[in-house]
Design a protein around this motif. Structure first.
Motif, PDB file in Angstrom:
ATOM      1  N   LEU A   1       0.822  -1.204   0.000  1.00  0.00           N
ATOM      2  CA  LEU A   1       0.000   0.000   0.000  1.00  0.00           C
ATOM      3  C   LEU A   1       0.862   1.262   0.000  1.00  0.00           C
ATOM      4  O   LEU A   1       0.589   2.215  -0.745  1.00  0.00           O
ATOM      5  CB  LEU A   1      -0.937   0.002   1.212  1.00  0.00           C
ATOM      6  CG  LEU A   1      -2.074  -1.020   1.176  1.00  0.00           C
ATOM      7  CD1 LEU A   1      -2.765  -1.118   2.538  1.00  0.00           C
ATOM      8  CD2 LEU A   1      -3.096  -0.670   0.099  1.00  0.00           C
ATOM      9  N   LEU A   2       1.895   1.270   0.821  1.00  0.00           N
ATOM     10  CA  LEU A   2       2.791   2.427   0.868  1.00  0.00           C
ATOM     11  C   LEU A   2       3.448   2.656  -0.485  1.00  0.00           C
ATOM     12  O   LEU A   2       3.615   3.810  -0.924  1.00  0.00           O
ATOM     13  CB  LEU A   2       3.854   2.233   1.952  1.00  0.00           C
ATOM     14  CG  LEU A   2       3.369   2.354   3.395  1.00  0.00           C
ATOM     15  CD1 LEU A   2       4.461   1.893   4.359  1.00  0.00           C
ATOM     16  CD2 LEU A   2       2.945   3.787   3.712  1.00  0.00           C
ATOM     17  N   ASP A   3       3.796   1.581  -1.144  1.00  0.00           N
ATOM     18  CA  ASP A   3       4.411   1.697  -2.457  1.00  0.00           C
ATOM     19  C   ASP A   3       3.432   2.288  -3.471  1.00  0.00           C
ATOM     20  O   ASP A   3       3.819   3.121  -4.301  1.00  0.00           O
ATOM     21  CB  ASP A   3       4.885   0.317  -2.932  1.00  0.00           C
ATOM     22  CG  ASP A   3       5.602   0.389  -4.272  1.00  0.00           C
ATOM     23  OD1 ASP A   3       6.633   1.080  -4.358  1.00  0.00           O
ATOM     24  OD2 ASP A   3       5.128  -0.242  -5.229  1.00  0.00           O
TER      25      ASP A   3
ATOM     26  N   VAL B   1       5.205   6.328  -0.911  1.00  0.00           N
ATOM     27  CA  VAL B   1       5.928   6.651   0.328  1.00  0.00           C
ATOM     28  C   VAL B   1       6.562   5.417   0.971  1.00  0.00           C
ATOM     29  O   VAL B   1       6.832   5.406   2.176  1.00  0.00           O
ATOM     30  CB  VAL B   1       5.031   7.382   1.353  1.00  0.00           C
ATOM     31  CG1 VAL B   1       4.706   8.784   0.889  1.00  0.00           C
ATOM     32  CG2 VAL B   1       3.757   6.599   1.631  1.00  0.00           C
ATOM     33  N   ALA B   2       6.815   4.385   0.187  1.00  0.00           N
ATOM     34  CA  ALA B   2       7.422   3.169   0.739  1.00  0.00           C
ATOM     35  C   ALA B   2       8.780   3.462   1.363  1.00  0.00           C
ATOM     36  O   ALA B   2       9.173   2.825   2.352  1.00  0.00           O
ATOM     37  CB  ALA B   2       7.557   2.106  -0.353  1.00  0.00           C
ATOM     38  N   GLN B   3       9.491   4.439   0.801  1.00  0.00           N
ATOM     39  CA  GLN B   3      10.812   4.778   1.318  1.00  0.00           C
ATOM     40  C   GLN B   3      10.745   5.431   2.694  1.00  0.00           C
ATOM     41  O   GLN B   3      11.770   5.595   3.358  1.00  0.00           O
ATOM     42  CB  GLN B   3      11.554   5.700   0.335  1.00  0.00           C
ATOM     43  CG  GLN B   3      11.077   7.147   0.310  1.00  0.00           C
ATOM     44  CD  GLN B   3       9.805   7.347  -0.509  1.00  0.00           C
ATOM     45  OE1 GLN B   3       9.197   6.381  -0.975  1.00  0.00           O
ATOM     46  NE2 GLN B   3       9.404   8.592  -0.678  1.00  0.00           N
ATOM     47  N   ARG B   4       9.544   5.788   3.147  1.00  0.00           N
ATOM     48  CA  ARG B   4       9.362   6.445   4.456  1.00  0.00           C
ATOM     49  C   ARG B   4       8.738   5.496   5.474  1.00  0.00           C
ATOM     50  O   ARG B   4       8.311   5.916   6.541  1.00  0.00           O
ATOM     51  CB  ARG B   4       8.461   7.675   4.292  1.00  0.00           C
ATOM     52  CG  ARG B   4       8.901   8.634   3.200  1.00  0.00           C
ATOM     53  CD  ARG B   4      10.131   9.425   3.596  1.00  0.00           C
ATOM     54  NE  ARG B   4       9.770  10.551   4.441  1.00  0.00           N
ATOM     55  CZ  ARG B   4      10.642  11.284   5.120  1.00  0.00           C
ATOM     56  NH1 ARG B   4      11.928  10.973   5.061  1.00  0.00           N
ATOM     57  NH2 ARG B   4      10.251  12.302   5.857  1.00  0.00           N
ATOM     58  N   ALA B   5       8.734   4.212   5.169  1.00  0.00           N
ATOM     59  CA  ALA B   5       8.038   3.234   6.002  1.00  0.00           C
ATOM     60  C   ALA B   5       8.545   3.207   7.437  1.00  0.00           C
ATOM     61  O   ALA B   5       7.763   2.962   8.371  1.00  0.00           O
ATOM     62  CB  ALA B   5       8.168   1.838   5.390  1.00  0.00           C
ATOM     63  N   ASP B   6       9.840   3.456   7.651  1.00  0.00           N
ATOM     64  CA  ASP B   6      10.421   3.356   8.989  1.00  0.00           C
ATOM     65  C   ASP B   6      10.404   4.672   9.753  1.00  0.00           C
ATOM     66  O   ASP B   6      10.992   4.771  10.839  1.00  0.00           O
ATOM     67  CB  ASP B   6      11.856   2.830   8.900  1.00  0.00           C
ATOM     68  CG  ASP B   6      11.915   1.383   8.419  1.00  0.00           C
ATOM     69  OD1 ASP B   6      10.941   0.640   8.673  1.00  0.00           O
ATOM     70  OD2 ASP B   6      12.912   1.008   7.778  1.00  0.00           O
ATOM     71  N   HIS B   7       9.743   5.679   9.209  1.00  0.00           N
ATOM     72  CA  HIS B   7       9.681   6.977   9.865  1.00  0.00           C
ATOM     73  C   HIS B   7       8.402   7.108  10.691  1.00  0.00           C
ATOM     74  O   HIS B   7       7.336   6.650  10.281  1.00  0.00           O
ATOM     75  CB  HIS B   7       9.721   8.109   8.835  1.00  0.00           C
ATOM     76  CG  HIS B   7      11.038   8.254   8.147  1.00  0.00           C
ATOM     77  ND1 HIS B   7      11.504   7.333   7.239  1.00  0.00           N
ATOM     78  CD2 HIS B   7      11.987   9.224   8.239  1.00  0.00           C
ATOM     79  CE1 HIS B   7      12.690   7.717   6.794  1.00  0.00           C
ATOM     80  NE2 HIS B   7      13.002   8.852   7.384  1.00  0.00           N
TER      81      HIS B   7
ATOM     82  N   GLN C   1      -0.860  11.995   5.478  1.00  0.00           N
ATOM     83  CA  GLN C   1      -2.206  11.675   5.011  1.00  0.00           C
ATOM     84  C   GLN C   1      -2.196  10.466   4.083  1.00  0.00           C
ATOM     85  O   GLN C   1      -3.133   9.663   4.096  1.00  0.00           O
ATOM     86  CB  GLN C   1      -2.820  12.896   4.323  1.00  0.00           C
ATOM     87  CG  GLN C   1      -4.320  12.843   4.176  1.00  0.00           C
ATOM     88  CD  GLN C   1      -5.076  12.872   5.500  1.00  0.00           C
ATOM     89  OE1 GLN C   1      -4.588  12.417   6.525  1.00  0.00           O
ATOM     90  NE2 GLN C   1      -6.283  13.389   5.479  1.00  0.00           N
ATOM     91  N   ARG C   2      -1.149  10.289   3.306  1.00  0.00           N
ATOM     92  CA  ARG C   2      -1.061   9.086   2.472  1.00  0.00           C
ATOM     93  C   ARG C   2      -0.968   7.833   3.334  1.00  0.00           C
ATOM     94  O   ARG C   2      -1.570   6.802   3.018  1.00  0.00           O
ATOM     95  CB  ARG C   2       0.150   9.174   1.554  1.00  0.00           C
ATOM     96  CG  ARG C   2       0.049  10.256   0.499  1.00  0.00           C
ATOM     97  CD  ARG C   2       1.227  10.213  -0.444  1.00  0.00           C
ATOM     98  NE  ARG C   2       1.430  11.496  -1.109  1.00  0.00           N
ATOM     99  CZ  ARG C   2       2.198  11.671  -2.166  1.00  0.00           C
ATOM    100  NH1 ARG C   2       2.851  10.652  -2.684  1.00  0.00           N
ATOM    101  NH2 ARG C   2       2.341  12.856  -2.704  1.00  0.00           N
ATOM    102  N   VAL C   3      -0.205   7.919   4.415  1.00  0.00           N
ATOM    103  CA  VAL C   3      -0.121   6.785   5.345  1.00  0.00           C
ATOM    104  C   VAL C   3      -1.489   6.523   5.963  1.00  0.00           C
ATOM    105  O   VAL C   3      -1.896   5.368   6.135  1.00  0.00           O
ATOM    106  CB  VAL C   3       0.938   7.045   6.428  1.00  0.00           C
ATOM    107  CG1 VAL C   3       0.927   5.927   7.477  1.00  0.00           C
ATOM    108  CG2 VAL C   3       2.336   7.160   5.811  1.00  0.00           C
ATOM    109  N   ALA C   4      -2.217   7.599   6.275  1.00  0.00           N
ATOM    110  CA  ALA C   4      -3.560   7.434   6.835  1.00  0.00           C
ATOM    111  C   ALA C   4      -4.483   6.728   5.844  1.00  0.00           C
ATOM    112  O   ALA C   4      -5.306   5.898   6.240  1.00  0.00           O
ATOM    113  CB  ALA C   4      -4.141   8.793   7.224  1.00  0.00           C
TER     114      ALA C   4
END
Length: 228
Positions: A130-132, A136-142, A153-156
């Motif tokens: 989903l993140l991909d 924003v997959a590159q921000r998964a660990d933030h 908001q994309r993560v939401a």
């Protein structure tokens, strides 16, 4: 093929207030959303759009009328049935992201799946997918504090879709964002709607974004009217 994911039939809702007394917010709402369809809900302030979204998402009950999700009529069903459908069949997105600040983006999307009995590996795989899809997959660990408003908001959005619901309900999902970021986030949302085959009812004051959805309905005076 008729594939209705959300059907609202004859919804009414009245609130009791000191003055002027009874306020009838919904006066017989009928609406059907097909799978893969995004419908914009526009309304003046105080018209009852949040009430409508809460009833459609089983967070509130109407005075009369039915809510049907994925072919299941929820009228008169008990709290356990409604909670199970809300957890599995409905995703919510609000104006503010409401991410858990102590968890990473990946964990915020994984946790709802774990609560629903999904294995940790499968939950993480879906979260990363989903993140991909929203870039924003590159921000998964933030953690949320390290993300921009658009990234939050994309993560939401991804968290709302973690358990593969049939229906997505969004209340001003780009309302806190600047115009450029709002446009990017909206495109990410529409990507998820199309890819996942969702029915999406999206409340917005942004008429430009509303015009890019499949159709627009306006809530005014307690009734829904199509916008040509």
């Amino acid at each position: 093929m008729n594939d209705v994911s959300l059907r609202l039939n004859g919804l009414t809702k009245t609130y009791l207030q000191g003055t002027p007394g009874e306020v009838q917010v919904l006066r017989g709402i009928d609406l059907e959303l097909q799978a893969g369809e995004a419908v914009a809900l526009v309304a003046p302030s105080g018209a009852g759009k949040s009430t409508l979204l809460h009833i459609a998402g089983l967070l509130d009950t109407p005075d009369s009328g039915n809510v049907e999700i994925a072919g299941q009529d929820l009228a008169g069903k008990g709290d356990r049935t409604r909670t199970a459908m809300r957890r599995q069949g409905v995703g919510f997105v609000y104006q503010f992201h409401h991410l858990l600040p102590e968890f990473t983006a990946l964990e915020n999307i994984t946790l709802p799946q774990l609560a629903n009995g999904v294995s940790e590996r499968d939950a993480q795989d879906r979260a990363m997918s989903l993140l991909d899809r929203v870039g924003v997959a590159q921000r998964a660990d933030h953690r949320p504090a390290a993300l921009s408003g658009g990234e939050q908001q994309r993560v939401a959005f991804c968290r709302a879709l973690a358990n593969a619901p049939r229906v997505l309900l969004a209340d001003e999902p780009t309302g806190n964002l600047d115009p450029d970021t709002s446009d990017q986030v909206f495109e990410a949302l529409m990507t998820l709607v199309r890819d996942q085959g969702l029915s999406a009812l999206i409340a917005t004051h942004n008429l430009d974004l509303a015009a890019r959805m499949d159709r627009i309905v306006r809530l005014e005076g307690g009734v829904l009217k199509p916008v040509e």
